[in-house]
Design an enzyme around this catalytic site. Structure first.
Site, PDB file in Angstrom:
ATOM      1  N   LYS A 132      -0.261  -5.074 -26.615  1.00  0.00           N
ATOM      2  CA  LYS A 132       0.817  -4.230 -27.115  1.00  0.00           C
ATOM      3  C   LYS A 132       1.537  -3.598 -25.923  1.00  0.00           C
ATOM      4  O   LYS A 132       0.916  -2.979 -25.070  1.00  0.00           O
ATOM      5  CB  LYS A 132       0.259  -3.117 -28.008  1.00  0.00           C
ATOM      6  CG  LYS A 132      -0.130  -3.543 -29.413  1.00  0.00           C
ATOM      7  CD  LYS A 132       1.060  -3.824 -30.319  1.00  0.00           C
ATOM      8  CE  LYS A 132       1.808  -2.550 -30.653  1.00  0.00           C
ATOM      9  NZ  LYS A 132       1.037  -1.615 -31.493  1.00  0.00           N
ATOM     10  N   HIS A 133       2.851  -3.760 -25.877  1.00  0.00           N
ATOM     11  CA  HIS A 133       3.670  -3.146 -24.828  1.00  0.00           C
ATOM     12  C   HIS A 133       3.145  -3.476 -23.431  1.00  0.00           C
ATOM     13  O   HIS A 133       2.992  -2.612 -22.572  1.00  0.00           O
ATOM     14  CB  HIS A 133       3.786  -1.640 -25.050  1.00  0.00           C
ATOM     15  CG  HIS A 133       4.497  -1.303 -26.331  1.00  0.00           C
ATOM     16  ND1 HIS A 133       5.854  -1.526 -26.507  1.00  0.00           N
ATOM     17  CD2 HIS A 133       4.049  -0.788 -27.491  1.00  0.00           C
ATOM     18  CE1 HIS A 133       6.200  -1.156 -27.733  1.00  0.00           C
ATOM     19  NE2 HIS A 133       5.124  -0.715 -28.350  1.00  0.00           N
ATOM     20  N   ASN A 139      -1.937   2.931 -13.248  1.00  0.00           N
ATOM     21  CA  ASN A 139      -3.368   2.913 -13.009  1.00  0.00           C
ATOM     22  C   ASN A 139      -4.103   2.447 -14.264  1.00  0.00           C
ATOM     23  O   ASN A 139      -3.646   2.680 -15.371  1.00  0.00           O
ATOM     24  CB  ASN A 139      -3.874   4.315 -12.648  1.00  0.00           C
ATOM     25  CG  ASN A 139      -3.539   4.731 -11.240  1.00  0.00           C
ATOM     26  OD1 ASN A 139      -3.462   3.922 -10.329  1.00  0.00           O
ATOM     27  ND2 ASN A 139      -3.344   6.031 -11.072  1.00  0.00           N
ATOM     28  N   HIS A 145       2.151  -4.032 -12.345  1.00  0.00           N
ATOM     29  CA  HIS A 145       3.298  -3.275 -12.843  1.00  0.00           C
ATOM     30  C   HIS A 145       4.405  -4.248 -13.276  1.00  0.00           C
ATOM     31  O   HIS A 145       4.515  -5.333 -12.735  1.00  0.00           O
ATOM     32  CB  HIS A 145       3.864  -2.347 -11.771  1.00  0.00           C
ATOM     33  CG  HIS A 145       2.938  -1.229 -11.402  1.00  0.00           C
ATOM     34  ND1 HIS A 145       2.732  -0.125 -12.182  1.00  0.00           N
ATOM     35  CD2 HIS A 145       2.134  -1.072 -10.315  1.00  0.00           C
ATOM     36  CE1 HIS A 145       1.871   0.691 -11.590  1.00  0.00           C
ATOM     37  NE2 HIS A 145       1.487   0.138 -10.475  1.00  0.00           N
TER      38      HIS A 145
END
Length: 389
Positions: A66-67, A229, A389
């Site tokens: 999710k996301h 993180n 990221h």
């Protein structure tokens, strides 16, 4: 196919969205449905995770995304009757791949609502039936049996997004990203995580059984595809708590630890034997169990919560919760970078953590190792940072 047009970009007002591969054929095929930008971010990250888990453990693997972060990830391991009931799959005949997805989905059923499901192997009918009954936006896998495809194409009124990906696809070694009109470039993160990653044990306790190595692998590979993180707790071949995208590592540890605690509390006999109102959907049942675990509700919230049940279940006191959680043991804990303070270990100990893997090379390594020794944990330095990221 060399180009795939998408419904829209990150948001509906962002147009001109498409997927390309530098003029080469795409390794991805749309079998059914109409993908969007975020769909592909989830699918491509999730499939990398399950493919790597499959290679590292030799077991079928699944992830629930999710996301652009996993809500859960798992490799095949048989389910106990209690877990099967907590995951809502009691009485179902599950293949190893379906079991892996039941575990991935069950890690955090609240977060997995409307997920992107990724499977390491060809999807069989058992896995397709499980996917059909869950609220899910898409599935990505290396293939589908004809029976599985027939089942999945009935989902969401025939609009369920089904993606097929080449499991042997090897991307270019250099990757690029455009940001604010500028192009960033780097070598892809091709760090290979295996049991050899756990050779440097730095604690007094050096007993690392095979089951712990498997769980540490699950944790580390999951972290490799989790927004940093990030911290991951794992047990019995699956994640049980993931803390992603926090600016402070201790907040990741607390978030993941709280999720691990809730995962275990959902297996409490009261939770397993709740008498829900007839017709209450599984997602609503999950919400009701989650609210049952809250320390306090508003009067309006309490009244609404009670409407979910034929018989309102008693709540657990803090003491009862702590007593139940004392049964959560032998948990593996992974960090995508070094642990800067011992507070991470102190919090992890409250959620049954016994095995820890982190990058090492913090200014306070000695203090963190001492914390692990204080709790009798086994700590390993992987020597690799896994920011994503």
């Amino acid at each position: 196919m060399y180009e795939l047009s998408l419904r829209y970009g990150m948001n509906p007002h962002q147009k001109e969205a498409k997927l390309t591969n530098g003029g080469k054929p795409l390794p991805l095929r749309v079998v059914n449905g109409d993908p969007g930008f975020i769909n592909l971010l989830d699918a491509l990250n999730a499939f990398q995770l399950v493919r790597e888990l499959r290679h590292a453990t030799g077991q079928p693997a699944a992830a629930s995304f999710k996301h652009v972060s996993p809500a859960g990830a798992a490799v095949y391991s048989p389910l106990t009757p209690e877990l099967a009931k907590a995951y809502g799959v009691s009485g179902l005949e599950l293949s190893p791949l379906a079991t892996a997805y039941a575990r991935a989905r069950g890690a955090d059923r609240m977060s997995s609502f409307g997920d992107a499901a990724a499977l390491s192997d060809v999807v069989d009918a058992s896995t397709a039936q499980l996917l059909k009954r869950e609220v899910s936006d898409l599935v990505v896998a290396p293939g589908y049996t004809p029976e599985a495809l027939e089942i999945l194409k009935q989902k969401k009124g025939g609009k369920y997004l089904i993606l097929e990906i080449d499991p042997n696809y090897v991307p270019e070694p250099i990757e690029q990203r455009n940001l604010f009109g500028l192009t960033l470039q780097q070598e892809r993160n091709n760090a290979v995580l295996t049991e050899a990653s756990f050779e440097r044990i730095v604690t007094e306790n050096k007993e690392l059984p095979d089951s712990a190595k498997r769980d540490l692998l699950v944790a580390l590979i999951t972290l490799k595809y989790t927004q940093s993180n990030s911290i991951c707790y794992a047990l019995d071949g699956q994640t049980i708590g993931i803390g992603a995208g926090q600016q402070s590592r201790i907040h990741c540890t607390r978030l993941a630890g709280d999720k691990a605690d809730r995962w275990y509390l959902r297996q409490h006999p009261i939770a397993l034997n709740m008498k829900f109102r007839e017709g209450l959907a599984r997602a609503e049942q999950n919400n009701a169990i989650d609210l049952w675990l809250e320390e306090e509700l508003t009067p309006i919230e309490q009244a609404s919560w009670e409407q979910a049940f034929e018989e309102v279940p008693p709540r657990l006191t803090r003491e009862q919760k702590r007593e139940w959680l004392s049964g959560l043991t032998n948990v593996a804990y992974g960090s995508d970078a070094f642990l800067p303070f011992r507070d991470n270990i102190d919090r992890a100990s409250r959620s049954g953590v016994k095995y820890v893997v982190q990058a090492g090379s913090s200014m306070r390594d000695e203090e963190v190792v001492q914390a692990a020794n204080d709790y009798g944990m086994v700590m390993v330095y992987s020597g690799v940072r896994l920011f994503h990221h």
